[in-house]
Design an enzyme around this catalytic site. Structure first.
Site, short mmCIF file in Angstrom:
data_model
loop_
_atom_site.label_atom_id
_atom_site.label_comp_id
_atom_site.label_asym_id
_atom_site.label_seq_id
_atom_site.Cartn_x
_atom_site.Cartn_y
_atom_site.Cartn_z
N GLY A 15 0.85 -1.20 0.00
CA GLY A 15 0.00 0.00 0.00
C GLY A 15 0.88 1.25 0.00
O GLY A 15 1.85 1.32 0.74
N ARG A 76 1.13 -5.16 -5.24
CA ARG A 76 1.30 -6.33 -4.36
C ARG A 76 1.45 -7.51 -5.31
O ARG A 76 0.47 -7.99 -5.87
CB ARG A 76 0.09 -6.50 -3.44
CG ARG A 76 -0.04 -5.36 -2.43
CD ARG A 76 -1.06 -5.67 -1.35
NE ARG A 76 -1.02 -4.67 -0.30
CZ ARG A 76 -1.92 -3.71 -0.13
NH1 ARG A 76 -2.95 -3.62 -0.95
NH2 ARG A 76 -1.81 -2.86 0.86
N ASP A 107 5.20 -5.02 6.02
CA ASP A 107 5.74 -6.35 6.35
C ASP A 107 5.70 -7.34 5.17
O ASP A 107 6.57 -8.19 5.05
CB ASP A 107 5.12 -6.94 7.62
CG ASP A 107 3.62 -6.91 7.60
OD1 ASP A 107 3.04 -6.50 6.57
OD2 ASP A 107 3.01 -7.29 8.61
N THR A 130 4.29 2.66 5.41
CA THR A 130 2.88 2.26 5.51
C THR A 130 2.17 3.21 6.46
O THR A 130 2.76 3.64 7.46
CB THR A 130 2.71 0.81 6.02
OG1 THR A 130 1.34 0.62 6.42
CG2 THR A 130 3.58 0.48 7.22
N ASP A 132 -0.10 2.35 8.40
CA ASP A 132 -0.65 1.59 9.53
C ASP A 132 0.15 1.68 10.83
O ASP A 132 -0.36 1.37 11.90
CB ASP A 132 -0.80 0.11 9.15
CG ASP A 132 -1.73 -0.11 7.99
OD1 ASP A 132 -2.57 0.79 7.72
OD2 ASP A 132 -1.64 -1.17 7.33
N ASP A 134 2.43 -0.33 11.90
CA ASP A 134 2.31 -1.66 12.51
C ASP A 134 3.60 -2.48 12.38
O ASP A 134 3.56 -3.70 12.44
CB ASP A 134 1.14 -2.43 11.85
CG ASP A 134 1.33 -2.59 10.35
OD1 ASP A 134 2.22 -1.95 9.78
OD2 ASP A 134 0.58 -3.37 9.75
N ARG A 176 -5.44 -1.88 9.04
CA ARG A 176 -5.42 -3.34 8.89
C ARG A 176 -5.69 -3.99 10.25
O ARG A 176 -6.77 -3.79 10.78
CB ARG A 176 -4.08 -3.81 8.31
CG ARG A 176 -4.20 -5.13 7.57
CD ARG A 176 -2.89 -5.53 6.98
NE ARG A 176 -2.52 -4.73 5.83
CZ ARG A 176 -2.88 -5.01 4.58
NH1 ARG A 176 -3.58 -6.08 4.33
NH2 ARG A 176 -2.50 -4.24 3.60
O1 F6P Z 1 -1.59 -1.28 4.64
C1 F6P Z 1 -2.17 -0.09 4.25
C2 F6P Z 1 -3.64 -0.27 4.04
O2 F6P Z 1 -4.16 1.00 3.63
C3 F6P Z 1 -4.43 -0.80 5.23
O3 F6P Z 1 -4.68 0.17 6.20
C4 F6P Z 1 -5.66 -1.34 4.55
O4 F6P Z 1 -6.22 -2.38 5.30
C5 F6P Z 1 -5.14 -1.84 3.24
O5 F6P Z 1 -3.91 -1.19 3.01
C6 F6P Z 1 -6.05 -1.58 2.06
O6 F6P Z 1 -5.48 -2.18 0.96
P1 F6P Z 1 -5.93 -1.94 -0.55
O7 F6P Z 1 -5.23 -0.71 -1.03
O8 F6P Z 1 -5.46 -3.14 -1.26
O9 F6P Z 1 -7.40 -1.74 -0.55
#
Ligand code: F6P
Length: 328
Positions: A15, A76, A107, A130, A132, A134, A176
């Site tokens: 992300g 990803r 991660d 990120t 998050d 985390d 997340r």
């Molecule tokens: O890891 C960053 C994040 O924005 C999280 O907070 C969220 O759960 C996820 O990515 C959303 O992912 P995507 O962009 O694939 O919808």
């Protein structure tokens, strides 16, 4: 000093997060400073497999420190999870004479880097990027501060309308499985309750707390719900539950979603990303690999990938107490 390194590749993966551009800029200019070449790899590991590379010089990264997102783009990659995909990636690095990599992400990015570097004995250093917050081994991640400010600004606006209509708002935020954004933005925005995955408040206690708020004379309320929280998992069902059990509240839901990932990075994130980017190149020069460069107590640290991905950044539960007290 690692004499072998002459060319460094840089990529962003997972992300996106505000400040990633500032980190890329710092890596590129640090390479120039040390008289290395730098190659930008587009779309994370996906571009590594496809050989989507571009030589970057100091002017290639002009006017990006203030931009959200990542100009190298992100992905990803499923193919990088396969041995064949990683082999293709390694061949591309060899064919382009790239001696080391800086990977910016979360991660998932570090897990991929660990496997790749084990298989191909390739020097890799990671930067935590990120929203998050985390990642174990760093107090903060690139993008987290900006995301917090975005959430607080949004909740300030929600509060205006909540107040005008005496309503209860459930505001879902990202993170997340981590409650860092929810808890800190909740305190910053003056939320009445914060629901996070690290603490199971339970629906009954939530109702009791809302009843107390009403009794205490509050006419409107904001509940910040982390997307990973168990009772908030389906925020619309939670809204129905509150409506069915507490008729004194008119409930509305706002899911903030991906706006939390965009926008110009805060000054804090720009400085953090710049410091970490410079330190990543220093680390490779020092012969380090398989580690993440982070920050602890405002000092640059280096943590093995194995540790960074093993556990998550523990939430300071003292903040829960602070949140409870200041929301009385
Ligand atoms: O890891 C960053 C994040 O924005 C999280 O907070 C969220 O759960 C996820 O990515 C959303 O992912 P995507 O962009 O694939 O919808």
């Amino acid at each position: 000093m690692n004499q072998k390194i002459k060319k460094i590749g840089v990529l962003t993966s997972g992300g996106d997060a505000p400040g990633m551009n500032a980190a890329i800029r710092a890596v590129v200019r640090s390479c120039t400073f040390h008289k290395f070449s730098c190659v930008g790899i587009f779309r994370g590991y996906e571009g590594l497999i496809e050989g989507d590379f571009k030589e970057l010089g100091p002017r290639s990264v002009k006017n990006i420190i203030n931009k959200g997102g990542t100009f190298l783009k992100s992905a990803r990659s499923k193919e990088f999870r396969t041995k064949e995909g990683r082999k293709k990636a390694f061949e591309n690095l060899q064919n382009n004479a790239i001696d080391a990599l800086v990977v910016i992400g979360g991660d998932g990015t570090f897990t991929g880097a660990t496997i790749f570097s084990e298989e191909h004995n390739f020097p890799i250093v990671g930067l935590p990027g990120t929203i998050d917050n985390d990642i174990y081994g760093t107090d903060v991640t690139i993008g987290y501060d900006t995301a917090l400010n975005t959430v607080v600004e949004a909740i300030d606006k929600i509060r205006d309308t909540a107040n005008s209509h005496n309503r209860l708002f459930l505001v879902e935020v990202m993170g997340r499985n981590a409650g860092s954004i929810a808890l800190n933005a909740g305190i910053g925005a003056g939320a009445e309750e914060v629901l996070i995955p690290e603490e199971n408040l339970g629906r009954e206690r939530l109702l009791q707390s809302l009843k107390r708020s009403k009794k205490a004379g509050k006419s409107s309320s904001i509940i910040v719900v982390s997307e990973g929280d168990q009772i908030g998992k389906n925020i619309f069902k939670l809204a129905d539950y509150i409506t069915n059990n507490l008729n004194e509240y008119e409930v509305r839901v706002t899911v903030l979603g991906h706006i939390q990932r965009g926008g110009a990075p805060s000054c804090y994130d720009r400085v953090l990303a710049s410091r970490l980017g410079v330190s990543a190149v220093d680390a490779l020069l020092d012969g380090k690999s398989d580690c993440m460069i982070g920050i602890a107590h405002n000092k640059i640290t280096s943590v093995p990938f194995s540790e960074a991905i093993k556990s998550s950044n523990e939430l300071d539960l003292e903040l829960v107490r602070v949140s409870d007290i200041v929301s009385l």
